[in-house]
Design a protein around this motif. Sequence first.
Motif, PDB file in Angstrom:
ATOM      1  N   PHE A 116     119.317 -68.280  95.716  1.00 37.01           N
ATOM      2  CA  PHE A 116     119.438 -68.687  94.315  1.00 37.01           C
ATOM      3  C   PHE A 116     120.858 -69.125  93.971  1.00 37.01           C
ATOM      4  O   PHE A 116     121.815 -68.878  94.705  1.00 37.01           O
ATOM      5  CB  PHE A 116     119.003 -67.550  93.373  1.00 37.01           C
ATOM      6  N   PHE A 117     120.970 -69.781  92.822  1.00 34.60           N
ATOM      7  CA  PHE A 117     122.230 -70.279  92.259  1.00 34.60           C
ATOM      8  C   PHE A 117     122.913 -69.143  91.499  1.00 34.60           C
ATOM      9  O   PHE A 117     122.272 -68.397  90.766  1.00 34.60           O
ATOM     10  CB  PHE A 117     121.898 -71.422  91.293  1.00 34.60           C
ATOM     11  N   THR A 118     124.252 -69.023  91.644  1.00 33.88           N
ATOM     12  CA  THR A 118     124.979 -68.005  90.888  1.00 33.88           C
ATOM     13  C   THR A 118     126.444 -68.405  90.718  1.00 33.88           C
ATOM     14  O   THR A 118     126.972 -69.196  91.501  1.00 33.88           O
ATOM     15  CB  THR A 118     124.900 -66.629  91.578  1.00 33.88           C
ATOM     16  N   ALA A 135     127.646 -78.057  90.174  1.00 34.65           N
ATOM     17  CA  ALA A 135     126.447 -77.238  89.983  1.00 34.65           C
ATOM     18  C   ALA A 135     125.201 -78.043  90.331  1.00 34.65           C
ATOM     19  O   ALA A 135     124.229 -77.515  90.880  1.00 34.65           O
ATOM     20  CB  ALA A 135     126.383 -76.748  88.537  1.00 34.65           C
ATOM     21  N   ARG A 136     125.240 -79.338  90.025  1.00 34.40           N
ATOM     22  CA  ARG A 136     124.091 -80.201  90.340  1.00 34.40           C
ATOM     23  C   ARG A 136     123.863 -80.262  91.846  1.00 34.40           C
ATOM     24  O   ARG A 136     122.713 -80.223  92.311  1.00 34.40           O
ATOM     25  CB  ARG A 136     124.335 -81.603  89.785  1.00 34.40           C
ATOM     26  N   ALA A 137     124.961 -80.341  92.612  1.00 28.50           N
ATOM     27  CA  ALA A 137     124.833 -80.392  94.070  1.00 28.50           C
ATOM     28  C   ALA A 137     124.256 -79.084  94.612  1.00 28.50           C
ATOM     29  O   ALA A 137     123.468 -79.091  95.558  1.00 28.50           O
ATOM     30  CB  ALA A 137     126.194 -80.663  94.703  1.00 28.50           C
ATOM     31  N   VAL A 138     124.637 -77.961  94.009  1.00 25.46           N
ATOM     32  CA  VAL A 138     124.104 -76.661  94.444  1.00 25.46           C
ATOM     33  C   VAL A 138     122.595 -76.604  94.209  1.00 25.46           C
ATOM     34  O   VAL A 138     121.826 -76.206  95.088  1.00 25.46           O
ATOM     35  CB  VAL A 138     124.804 -75.511  93.696  1.00 25.46           C
ATOM     36  N   ARG A 139     122.168 -77.009  93.022  1.00 28.46           N
ATOM     37  CA  ARG A 139     120.735 -76.980  92.705  1.00 28.46           C
ATOM     38  C   ARG A 139     119.958 -77.945  93.590  1.00 28.46           C
ATOM     39  O   ARG A 139     118.822 -77.660  93.997  1.00 28.46           O
ATOM     40  CB  ARG A 139     120.523 -77.302  91.225  1.00 28.46           C
ATOM     41  N   ARG A 140     120.571 -79.067  93.914  1.00 27.80           N
ATOM     42  CA  ARG A 140     119.926 -80.036  94.804  1.00 27.80           C
ATOM     43  C   ARG A 140     119.787 -79.446  96.210  1.00 27.80           C
ATOM     44  O   ARG A 140     118.764 -79.642  96.886  1.00 27.80           O
ATOM     45  CB  ARG A 140     120.736 -81.324  94.818  1.00 27.80           C
ATOM     46  N   THR A 141     120.808 -78.716  96.660  1.00 27.68           N
ATOM     47  CA  THR A 141     120.759 -78.078  97.982  1.00 27.68           C
ATOM     48  C   THR A 141     119.681 -77.008  98.030  1.00 27.68           C
ATOM     49  O   THR A 141     118.927 -76.906  99.011  1.00 27.68           O
ATOM     50  CB  THR A 141     122.125 -77.452  98.323  1.00 27.68           C
ATOM     51  N   ILE A 142     119.588 -76.211  96.976  1.00 27.29           N
ATOM     52  CA  ILE A 142     118.554 -75.167  96.919  1.00 27.29           C
ATOM     53  C   ILE A 142     117.163 -75.798  96.936  1.00 27.29           C
ATOM     54  O   ILE A 142     116.242 -75.302  97.598  1.00 27.29           O
ATOM     55  CB  ILE A 142     118.755 -74.277  95.683  1.00 27.29           C
ATOM     56  N   SER A 144     116.411 -78.589  98.360  1.00 20.10           N
ATOM     57  CA  SER A 144     116.201 -79.033  99.743  1.00 20.10           C
ATOM     58  C   SER A 144     115.765 -77.872 100.618  1.00 20.10           C
ATOM     59  O   SER A 144     114.869 -78.018 101.466  1.00 20.10           O
ATOM     60  CB  SER A 144     117.493 -79.647 100.300  1.00 20.10           C
ATOM     61  N   ILE A 145     116.389 -76.714 100.421  1.00 21.43           N
ATOM     62  CA  ILE A 145     116.023 -75.521 101.188  1.00 21.43           C
ATOM     63  C   ILE A 145     114.574 -75.140 100.924  1.00 21.43           C
ATOM     64  O   ILE A 145     113.812 -74.831 101.846  1.00 21.43           O
ATOM     65  CB  ILE A 145     116.968 -74.346 100.838  1.00 21.43           C
ATOM     66  N   GLN A 146     114.172 -75.185  99.651  1.00 27.22           N
ATOM     67  CA  GLN A 146     112.799 -74.821  99.296  1.00 27.22           C
ATOM     68  C   GLN A 146     111.792 -75.834  99.826  1.00 27.22           C
ATOM     69  O   GLN A 146     110.631 -75.496 100.049  1.00 27.22           O
ATOM     70  CB  GLN A 146     112.683 -74.683  97.776  1.00 27.22           C
ATOM     71  N   THR A 147     112.246 -77.086 100.035  1.00 31.34           N
ATOM     72  CA  THR A 147     111.380 -78.099 100.634  1.00 31.34           C
ATOM     73  C   THR A 147     111.190 -77.830 102.125  1.00 31.34           C
ATOM     74  O   THR A 147     110.083 -77.971 102.662  1.00 31.34           O
ATOM     75  CB  THR A 147     111.989 -79.509 100.445  1.00 31.34           C
ATOM     76  N   LEU A 148     112.264 -77.419 102.785  1.00 25.79           N
ATOM     77  CA  LEU A 148     112.225 -77.193 104.231  1.00 25.79           C
ATOM     78  C   LEU A 148     111.623 -75.849 104.610  1.00 25.79           C
ATOM     79  O   LEU A 148     110.955 -75.730 105.632  1.00 25.79           O
ATOM     80  CB  LEU A 148     113.647 -77.281 104.805  1.00 25.79           C
ATOM     81  N   PHE A 149     111.884 -74.842 103.794  1.00 21.94           N
ATOM     82  CA  PHE A 149     111.517 -73.471 104.161  1.00 21.94           C
ATOM     83  C   PHE A 149     110.664 -72.836 103.044  1.00 21.94           C
ATOM     84  O   PHE A 149     111.102 -72.793 101.897  1.00 21.94           O
ATOM     85  CB  PHE A 149     112.768 -72.623 104.374  1.00 21.94           C
ATOM     86  N   PRO A 150     109.477 -72.339 103.381  1.00 21.73           N
ATOM     87  CA  PRO A 150     108.602 -71.733 102.370  1.00 21.73           C
ATOM     88  C   PRO A 150     109.043 -70.312 101.987  1.00 21.73           C
ATOM     89  O   PRO A 150     108.343 -69.323 102.241  1.00 21.73           O
ATOM     90  CB  PRO A 150     107.232 -71.734 103.050  1.00 21.73           C
ATOM     91  N   ILE A 151     110.204 -70.213 101.382  1.00 22.37           N
ATOM     92  CA  ILE A 151     110.737 -68.918 100.961  1.00 22.37           C
ATOM     93  C   ILE A 151     110.308 -68.621  99.525  1.00 22.37           C
ATOM     94  O   ILE A 151     109.994 -69.528  98.759  1.00 22.37           O
ATOM     95  CB  ILE A 151     112.270 -68.881 101.065  1.00 22.37           C
ATOM     96  N   ARG A 152     110.336 -67.379  99.163  1.00 18.54           N
ATOM     97  CA  ARG A 152     109.948 -66.997  97.808  1.00 18.54           C
ATOM     98  C   ARG A 152     111.028 -67.395  96.811  1.00 18.54           C
ATOM     99  O   ARG A 152     112.222 -67.394  97.145  1.00 18.54           O
ATOM    100  CB  ARG A 152     109.689 -65.495  97.731  1.00 18.54           C
ATOM    101  N   ASN A 153     110.631 -67.721  95.591  1.00 21.24           N
ATOM    102  CA  ASN A 153     111.608 -67.980  94.534  1.00 21.24           C
ATOM    103  C   ASN A 153     111.400 -67.067  93.334  1.00 21.24           C
ATOM    104  O   ASN A 153     112.004 -67.280  92.277  1.00 21.24           O
ATOM    105  CB  ASN A 153     111.583 -69.454  94.107  1.00 21.24           C
TER     106      ASN A 153
END
Length: 252
Positions: A116-118, A135-142, A144-153
Amino acid sequence: MENPVKEQVKKIPNRPGVYIYRNASGEVIYVGKAKSLRKRVQNYFHSPRALPFNVRYLIDEIASLEFIITGSEMEALILECNLIKKHRPKYNINLKDDKKYPFIAITINDSYPRVFFTRKIVRDGPLYFGPFTSARAVRRTIKSIQTLFPIRNCKGPRPGKSASTPCLNFHLERCLAPCVGEVREEEYRRMIDQVILFLKGRHQDLIQHFERRMWDYSRQEDFEKADRVRDQSTALKHMIEEKKISQDEEMD
């Protein structure tokens, strides 16, 4: 009248670091960081008429220049943040209000970690990546992570809500549903290790890992999982290529 700092600019090294502008009274009026100190500072004095009015006012007020060389751009970013908070220069708009840089956090102490973002750092808490300037780049990276990896949010140290059925993300194949025991803790941890590789920029290692898993699943005739890992590898390659194109465009 030519700014007295203009001649000094030629002596600045082409290294990452922080530059500090002072006025005639010795007051710090601006702090900035750069991957290349020489290029960044030269930009201020190359074509001042093409700069915004607030930057022109800054240039008119500069009486002296200092710079501090750092080992990396990241070190420069952290030093810049600390100096702005210390001196509160009047021409620094960002970070002047004690707003902290954003980070990406991974709750590695949880059984099923989340990403998550913090802006808040907790000692002995999550694993942090950053700080980042955008902050926009951080949210974009997260994303991307959620697209690649089926992790819980879902929020909180434990996955899921009070319901005994998985959320919509599970049915959309965006989460492995640890909340209802659809994935073992060891398997989920391996996926978090892959997320960490991604955030460390070790993309080629991650692609090789995907390819090994893809062939292992194929030999086991588990073609559904093999296809899923192939899709992960393809998506990561596309992300790397898009990032490269974006960086090339910025350099033009």
